[in-house]
Scaffold this active site. Structure first.
Site, PDB file in Angstrom:
ATOM      1  N   CYS A   1      13.554  11.487   6.442  1.00 34.83           N
ATOM      2  CA  CYS A   1      13.693  10.961   7.805  1.00 34.83           C
ATOM      3  C   CYS A   1      15.150  11.032   8.251  1.00 34.83           C
ATOM      4  CB  CYS A   1      13.198   9.523   7.849  1.00 34.83           C
ATOM      5  SG  CYS A   1      13.899   8.532   6.521  1.00 34.83           S
TER       6      CYS A   1
ATOM      7  N   GLY B   1      -4.619   5.161   4.420  1.00 32.84           N
ATOM      8  CA  GLY B   1      -3.906   4.446   5.469  1.00 32.84           C
ATOM      9  C   GLY B   1      -4.841   3.820   6.477  1.00 32.84           C
TER      10      GLY B   1
ATOM     11  N   VAL C   1      -7.020   0.746   3.881  1.00 35.13           N
ATOM     12  CA  VAL C   1      -6.223  -0.375   3.336  1.00 35.13           C
ATOM     13  C   VAL C   1      -5.031  -0.675   4.259  1.00 35.13           C
ATOM     14  CG1 VAL C   1      -4.848  -1.139   1.361  1.00 35.13           C
ATOM     15  CG2 VAL C   1      -6.977   0.108   0.986  1.00 35.13           C
ATOM     16  N   GLY C   2      -4.356   0.393   4.715  1.00 34.08           N
ATOM     17  CA  GLY C   2      -3.206   0.186   5.605  1.00 34.08           C
ATOM     18  C   GLY C   2      -3.627  -0.518   6.884  1.00 34.08           C
TER      19      GLY C   2
ATOM     20  N   GLU D   1      10.336   1.630   9.937  1.00 39.47           N
ATOM     21  CA  GLU D   1      11.327   2.679   9.615  1.00 39.47           C
ATOM     22  C   GLU D   1      10.613   4.004   9.798  1.00 39.47           C
ATOM     23  OE1 GLU D   1      14.295   1.945   9.217  1.00 39.47           O
ATOM     24  OE2 GLU D   1      14.325  -0.101   8.446  1.00 39.47           O
TER      25      GLU D   1
ATOM     26  N   GLY E   1      -4.877   3.266  -1.588  1.00 38.83           N
ATOM     27  CA  GLY E   1      -5.959   3.366  -0.613  1.00 38.83           C
ATOM     28  C   GLY E   1      -5.525   4.202   0.560  1.00 38.83           C
TER      29      GLY E   1
ATOM     30  N   LYS F   1       0.853  -1.189   0.000  1.00 37.43           N
ATOM     31  CA  LYS F   1       0.000   0.000   0.000  1.00 37.43           C
ATOM     32  C   LYS F   1       0.888   1.237   0.000  1.00 37.43           C
ATOM     33  CE  LYS F   1      -1.646   2.986   2.662  1.00 37.43           C
ATOM     34  NZ  LYS F   1      -1.689   4.136   1.752  1.00 37.43           N
TER      35      LYS F   1
ATOM     36  N   GLU G   1       9.932  16.064  14.876  1.00 39.35           N
ATOM     37  CA  GLU G   1      10.302  16.010  13.463  1.00 39.35           C
ATOM     38  C   GLU G   1       9.440  17.017  12.684  1.00 39.35           C
ATOM     39  OE1 GLU G   1       9.282  12.531  11.133  1.00 39.35           O
ATOM     40  OE2 GLU G   1      11.358  12.480  10.455  1.00 39.35           O
TER      41      GLU G   1
END
Ligand code: NAD
Length: 471
Positions: A278, A202, A205-206, A244, A200, A169, A378
């Protein structure tokens, strides 16, 4: 206008069951450039079922067969590198120096994994035990927008190398790039169902991929907040999970750094991928004794950085990917001022002369304390901070005083000195003097930057489980 109307399941492009339509934008102009029809939970389940059917045969393929498939995938991706570059510039706003790395990187992840596989022994004898490294089962990959091709390809390469089938995804904001890369991957002619790609949301579908009992492993790249949700969702069925996540990399100028070479390297690390990285080294740690000289050079260096249209080869900083990301970065610049930090260069709003597009001004804050929110959270934009340190112990303490630990940077004219400091970093990777990427070395984070490692043998073994037979 590009209308992406299909997803990829069981070796074919198919119309999703889901009917929700998402808009796609060019971040350099803010114009709508297309739409994507999003899959729903039923599509996610159909994809998982296809991968599950393909798993028994695929998991028994030989190493040589899988190496051949990886090589075919790489050729298929390289073949359309030019179109991929154009799509990444249009839909994501990536400057040319970054597409110049990112597109070949995506294609080469298959070759890197083929090389790893070539040298990897799936069986070993330990005392009386015959130990075999077994594929885990159907894997799910969930990827972000900031390097869409690279994340899809590296996770796919690793799953296939291990003998797992996979459902993927990608970010719903990268559908034009996803369509193109899926067409490339399809060209490689892998068996049906071995990989499936579902556009899709998150949380739809995630979330289905993260919780479904037929998924054995989730490999996720994205924010720390979503990573934690995925870990929780996977706990119910004890999924193996690689995460990650975010970072807040220290970028340390040691006392003996040669500023002529170190300042450009500091800025390169800090502004990587327009700050939407990142691994960006956003916390610049500078020795108090050299502060005036360093600030002067940083100011001149960042003011020389060209921000703007990714079509211009001189541009180093492109737009933020979306209005939401633009607003987020702007709000952090305002927060920095509220917290009492001072702006050395940059500030709120767009860069001078740019009237539209989600461009922000590359910004450097000074008088920053490591306890401020701008130094701890972040931001994911071209916003850097200088934190002054008294001595090296103080620098190391500040560098490690963070909940993240993905990638740190050290600049010194003495390599042994830099190594000694590197060994004390609580960080998955430490880059000395701007050293280039090493594709087979482990990549991943300490602390809340993630769980597990990707790339090379470490990445491969994260998709394997040892089975010992004793006789
Ligand atoms: P995100 O976490 O919002 O989204 C990442 C992916 O997860 C997307 O595909 C999204 O649709 C999906 N997702 C969202 N909610 C979900 C849920 N509840 N369940 C399952 N999947 C869900 O991150 P983003 O905004 O797309 O990307 C930026 C973030 O990614 C930054 O925090 C950055 O540091 C991180 N990142 C980390 C790395 C790394 O290798 N460590 C690399 C790139 C980006």
């Amino acid at each position: 206008m590009r209308n992406i109307t299909e997803i990829y399941i069981d070796g074919a492009f198919v119309k999703p069951h889901g009917e929700e339509i998402g808009d796609l934008f060019n971040p350099s102009t803010e114009e709508k450039i297309g739409t994507v029809r999003l899959g729903d939970r039923e599509d996610a389940r159909t994809a998982i079922a296809a991968a599950k059917r393909a798993f028994p045969a695929f998991s028994r393929t030989s190493k040589a067969e899988r190496i051949a498939m990886l090589k075919r995938l790489s050729v298929a991706v390289f073949a359309r590198a030019e179109e991929m570059t154009a799509a990444m510039a249009e839909e994501y706003g990536a400057p040319q120096y970054f597409t110049g790395f990112a597109v070949p990187h995506a294609a080469s992840t298959f070759l890197n994994m083929a090389e790893t596989l070539e040298n990897y022994d799936f069986t070993r004898k330990i005392g009386r035990a015959d130990v075999t490294m077994q594929p885990l089962g159907v894997a799910a990959a969930i990827t972000p927008w900031n390097s869409n091709y690279g994340f899809i390809c590296s996770k796919l390469a690793t799953a296939l190398a291990a003998g797992s089938t996979v459902v993927i995804k990608p970010s719903e904001m990268s559908a034009i790039q996803t369509q193109l890369i899926t067409e490339c991957l399809h060209e490689a002619g892998l068996p049906k169902g071995v990989f499936n790609i579902v556009n899709g949301r998150g949380d739809v579908v995630g979330a289905e991929f993260s919780a479904h009992p037929d998924i054995a492993k989730v490999s996720f790249t994205g924010s720390t907040a979503v990573g934690k949700q995925i870990l929780r969702a996977g706990a119910e069925t004890l999924k193996r999970v690689t995460l990650e996540l975010g970072g807040k990399g220290p970028n340390i100028l040691l006392e003996d750094a040669d500023l002529d070479t170190a300042i450009p390297a500091v800025l390169m690390a800090g502004l990587a991928n327009s700050g939407q990285a990142c691994i960006a080294g956003t916390r610049i740690l500078a020795p108090e004794s050299r502060l005036p000289d360093i600030l002067e050079r940083l100011k001149a260096g960042i003011e020389a950085v060209k921000t703007g249209d990714p079509g211009d080869p001189e541009v180093r900083v492109g737009p933020m990917v979306s209005q939401k990301q633009y607003d987020r970065v702007q709000s952090y610049i305002r927060l920095g001022l509220e917290e009492g930090a001072q702006i050395l260069t940059g500030g709120t709003g767009r860069p001078e002369g740019i009237e539209r597009g989600w461009f922000v001004r590359p910004t450097v804050f000074v008088n920053v304390d490591n306890s401020m929110r701008i130094a701890r959270e972040e931001i994911f934009g071209p916003v850097l901070f200088v934190i002054a340190y008294k001595d090296e112990e103080n620098a190391i303490r500040i560098a490690n005083d963070t909940s993240y630990g993905l990638q740190a940077y050290i600049h010194s004219s003495d390599l042994d000195h830099a190594r000694r400091v590197a060994e004390r970093m609580e960080s998955g990777r430490v880059v000395i003097n701007g050293a280039p990427h090493e594709p087979l070395a482990p990549f991943g984070g300490f602390k809340q930057s993630g769980v597990g490692r990707e790339f090379g043998v470490s990445g491969l073994e994260a998709f394997l489980e040892p089975r010992a037979i004793l006789c």
